[in-house]
Design an enzyme around this catalytic site. Structure first.
Site, short mmCIF file in Angstrom:
data_model
loop_
_atom_site.label_atom_id
_atom_site.label_comp_id
_atom_site.label_asym_id
_atom_site.label_seq_id
_atom_site.Cartn_x
_atom_site.Cartn_y
_atom_site.Cartn_z
N ASP A 62 -15.96 116.42 79.70
CA ASP A 62 -16.88 115.37 79.30
C ASP A 62 -17.58 115.80 78.06
OD1 ASP A 62 -18.83 112.19 79.44
OD2 ASP A 62 -20.31 113.13 79.14
N LYS A 109 -21.12 112.61 88.44
CA LYS A 109 -21.23 113.64 87.47
C LYS A 109 -21.94 114.37 87.27
CE LYS A 109 -19.89 112.55 83.16
NZ LYS A 109 -19.19 111.36 82.27
P1 NDP Z 1 -17.07 115.50 72.95
O1 NDP Z 1 -18.13 116.45 73.39
O2 NDP Z 1 -15.75 115.37 72.85
O3 NDP Z 1 -17.42 114.32 71.55
C1 NDP Z 1 -18.70 114.79 71.48
C2 NDP Z 1 -19.08 113.66 69.99
O4 NDP Z 1 -20.78 113.07 70.33
C3 NDP Z 1 -19.06 115.01 68.34
O5 NDP Z 1 -19.29 114.30 67.66
C4 NDP Z 1 -20.80 114.84 68.91
O6 NDP Z 1 -21.38 115.29 67.46
C5 NDP Z 1 -21.37 113.73 68.96
N1 NDP Z 1 -22.26 113.51 69.72
C6 NDP Z 1 -22.97 114.17 71.22
N2 NDP Z 1 -24.07 114.04 70.82
C7 NDP Z 1 -24.51 113.04 70.60
C8 NDP Z 1 -26.07 113.10 70.24
N3 NDP Z 1 -27.04 113.01 71.27
N4 NDP Z 1 -25.96 112.44 68.80
C9 NDP Z 1 -25.15 112.53 67.60
N5 NDP Z 1 -24.11 113.02 67.80
C10 NDP Z 1 -23.48 112.70 69.05
O7 NDP Z 1 -17.27 114.65 73.36
P2 NDP Z 1 -16.38 112.57 74.06
O8 NDP Z 1 -15.61 112.72 72.92
O9 NDP Z 1 -15.46 113.86 75.38
O10 NDP Z 1 -16.91 112.46 74.84
C11 NDP Z 1 -17.63 111.20 73.94
C12 NDP Z 1 -18.99 110.28 74.39
O11 NDP Z 1 -17.71 109.51 75.92
C13 NDP Z 1 -19.65 110.82 75.67
O12 NDP Z 1 -20.23 109.50 76.12
C14 NDP Z 1 -19.06 110.81 76.72
O13 NDP Z 1 -19.97 110.57 78.16
C15 NDP Z 1 -17.73 109.64 77.26
N6 NDP Z 1 -17.11 109.51 77.87
C16 NDP Z 1 -15.83 110.48 77.54
C17 NDP Z 1 -14.52 110.59 78.06
C18 NDP Z 1 -13.83 111.98 78.63
O14 NDP Z 1 -12.37 111.69 78.64
N7 NDP Z 1 -14.29 112.24 77.53
C19 NDP Z 1 -14.06 108.99 79.10
C20 NDP Z 1 -15.01 108.17 79.33
C21 NDP Z 1 -16.41 108.06 78.40
P3 NDP Z 1 -21.68 117.36 67.49
O15 NDP Z 1 -20.53 117.64 67.30
O16 NDP Z 1 -22.81 117.24 66.05
O17 NDP Z 1 -22.28 117.39 68.55
O1 2IT Z 2 -17.02 109.36 81.33
C1 2IT Z 2 -16.24 109.63 82.23
O2 2IT Z 2 -16.00 108.24 82.46
C2 2IT Z 2 -15.38 111.05 81.74
N1 2IT Z 2 -15.97 111.76 81.11
C3 2IT Z 2 -13.81 110.97 82.25
C4 2IT Z 2 -14.53 111.49 84.06
C5 2IT Z 2 -13.21 111.92 84.49
O3 2IT Z 2 -12.97 112.15 85.48
O4 2IT Z 2 -11.95 112.30 83.86
#
Ligand code: NDP
Ligand code: 2IT
Length: 444
Positions: A166, A126
């Site tokens: 992420d 990561k």
């Molecule tokens: P994005 O940046 O697209 O969206 C994040 C969302 O979460 C936004 O709505 C953001 O609000 C909110 N957020 C972030 N930090 C905070 C905080 N400290 N308090 C409240 N709200 C918060 O990220 P993703 O959707 O990609 O990721 C979301 C989660 O999913 C994370 O935990 C990530 O690690 C996990 N994840 C993502 C994957 C992927 O493929 N993208 C795969 C597997 C897991 P704001 O805009 O106001 O910051």
């Molecule tokens: O938390 C996760 O699994 C991710 N942000 C996706 C990682 C990836 O390599 O697609």
């Protein structure tokens, strides 16, 4: 003292001020107790848990860039290569002001087991930076991404370490980073996933984490005698994972009534309008107040509050530690039957315990959100064979992987007398393959 307790103490002592890393290690090791006890002599001799909780290596570097006013800004970049016993390091890059080494280590540690659960050959890593893309111009984001990759390129490659998106890292950021990697290294390789479709990205990668979350949730409900159709769902977050979780929930006949961001949350009893949400978040990069302003049925509330809304299914899709014990109590009191984590470690340890004690079906993130990284591995396969698969082909592979993950963790939980404990099941199933590979490869 038991081996698990010894290692937990050692992790806290050796990694002070990294509470999220301690939390992730504790959750995994606590639930591995029966496996560790059954193999204690071998694992102790191999120092398996000490090796598993110590990253292979970690990089921390300066990221200087120039803002639109001509001012030099300095951020800190990280890449933690945690474990490559079953494949090249694989895991996203988080861009958020809260990022520090402990957060990247917790995410990298979780990624080892998640990636193992997918059944695909990918190790755990990561990275990220405390850079905040919010409110920055495209040129500023490009300047940051280029500077970040100028250093990161030394440590990554299609067969060594393959980063992805992420929080804060989406298609725009991956594009700028890919361009800079190519410029510096001069090779056109699948060094990043989540790429645009015109330059080696995979169809369905954008949707994969949210869609995968719903495929696993649907299977978990089905195996416990419930139908997802007609269920009311609360989603938190409004980013990549939340948007496509909402879309797939609607396609499966459920109704999502909330989304949130770090400023506030929306309650929309008519069901979230996904097209409007995408316009506000993906195109305008605006706040949820704009969604509420354009949608008569929606109420906007400042601050936290999503988990106070009555629902059958809760899908935390924002960030770590966003669902607390008091939220778990509210969900149970409102008759919630399932919680599945779209985010990484969104539920605190005491909240998870409370939900499980109250017979709420609980799917941990390392299983429930594994569809994103699994589809990244499918993107790597397509890049290697220099071919692109259709949306339907990738989506149906994703569906098969998520259903398979659920059955693997369900079986692992049963094997150790922990039927229905999907946290233990996911940790055990993910761990077994990694442990076997580590032992087979000797002391490295
Ligand atoms: P994005 O940046 O697209 O969206 C994040 C969302 O979460 C936004 O709505 C953001 O609000 C909110 N957020 C972030 N930090 C905070 C905080 N400290 N308090 C409240 N709200 C918060 O990220 P993703 O959707 O990609 O990721 C979301 C989660 O999913 C994370 O935990 C990530 O690690 C996990 N994840 C993502 C994957 C992927 O493929 N993208 C795969 C597997 C897991 P704001 O805009 O106001 O910051
Ligand atoms: O938390 C996760 O699994 C991710 N942000 C996706 C990682 C990836 O390599 O697609």
């Amino acid at each position: 003292m038991s081996y698990v307790d010894e290692v937990l103490e050692r992790v806290v002592a050796k990694n002070p001020a990294e509470p999220e890393f301690h939390q992730a290690v504790k959750e995994v090791l606590e639930s591995l107790r029966p496996v560790i006890e059954a193999n204690e002599e071998t694992y102790r001799r191999e120092a398996l848990l000490e090796r598993l909780t110590e990253p292979d290596r970690q990089f921390k570097f300066r990221v200087p860039w120039v803002d639109d006013k001509g001012q030099v800004q300095v951020n800190t970049g990280y890449r933690v290569q945690f474990n490559n016993s079953i494949g090249p390091y694989k895991g996203g890059l988080r861009l958020h002001p809260s990022v520090n080494l402990g957060i990247i280590k917790f995410l990298g540690f979780e990624q080892i087991f998640k990636n193992s659960l997918t059944g695909l050959p990918i190790g755990g890593g990561k990275g990220g930076s405390d850079f905040d893309p919010k409110g920055k111009s495209d040129r500023e984001v490009m300047a940051f991404c280029q500077s970040f990759m100028t250093e990161l390129n030394k440590y990554i490659g299609a067969d060594t370490d393959v980063p992805a998106g992420d929080i804060g890292t989406g298609a725009r950021e991956i594009g700028y980073m890919f361009g800079q990697f190519k410029k510096i290294r001069g090779t056109y390789e699948g060094v990043l996933t989540g790429k645009g479709l015109s330059y080696g990205g995979s169809l369905a990668r954008t949707e994969a984490t949210g869609y995968g979350l719903l495929y696993l949730t649907e299977e978990m409900l089905k195996c416990n005698g419930h139908d997802i159709k007609g269920k009311t769902v609360c989603v938190s977050g409004s980013g990549n994972v939340a948007i496509y979780a909402t879309q797939k929930a609607h396609q499966l006949g459920a109704k999502v009534v909330t989304v949130s961001d770090s400023s506030g949350w929306v309650y929309d009893p008519e069901g979230i309008d996904v097209a409007l949400l995408k316009e506000v978040k993906e195109v305008k990069r605006a706040r949820l107040t704009e969604y509420a302003a354009a949608r008569p049925s929606a109420e906007y509330h400042e601050g936290r509050g999503v988990w106070s809304v009555k629902c059958d299914i809760a899908l935390p899709c924002a960030t770590q530690n966003e669902l607390f014990l008091e939220d778990a109590k509210a969900l149970v009191a409102n008759g919630c039957i399932a919680v599945a984590e779209g985010a990484n470690m969104p539920t605190t340890l005491d909240a998870t315990e409370y939900l499980q004690q109250n017979k709420v079906l609980f799917a941990p993130g390392k299983a429930a959100n594994a569809g994103g990284v699994a589809t990244s591995a499918l993107e790597m396969s397509q890049n290697s064979e220099r071919l692109s698969w259709s949306f339907e082909e990738v989506d149906s592979k994703l569906q098969g992987i998520m259903v398979n993950i659920f059955h693997n963790l369900d079986d692992a939980a049963k094997r150790y007398g922990k039927e229905g404990d999907y946290v233990a099941g996911a940790n055990i199933a993910g761990f077994e393959k990694v442990a076997e590979a580590m032992i087979a490869q000797g002391v490295v």
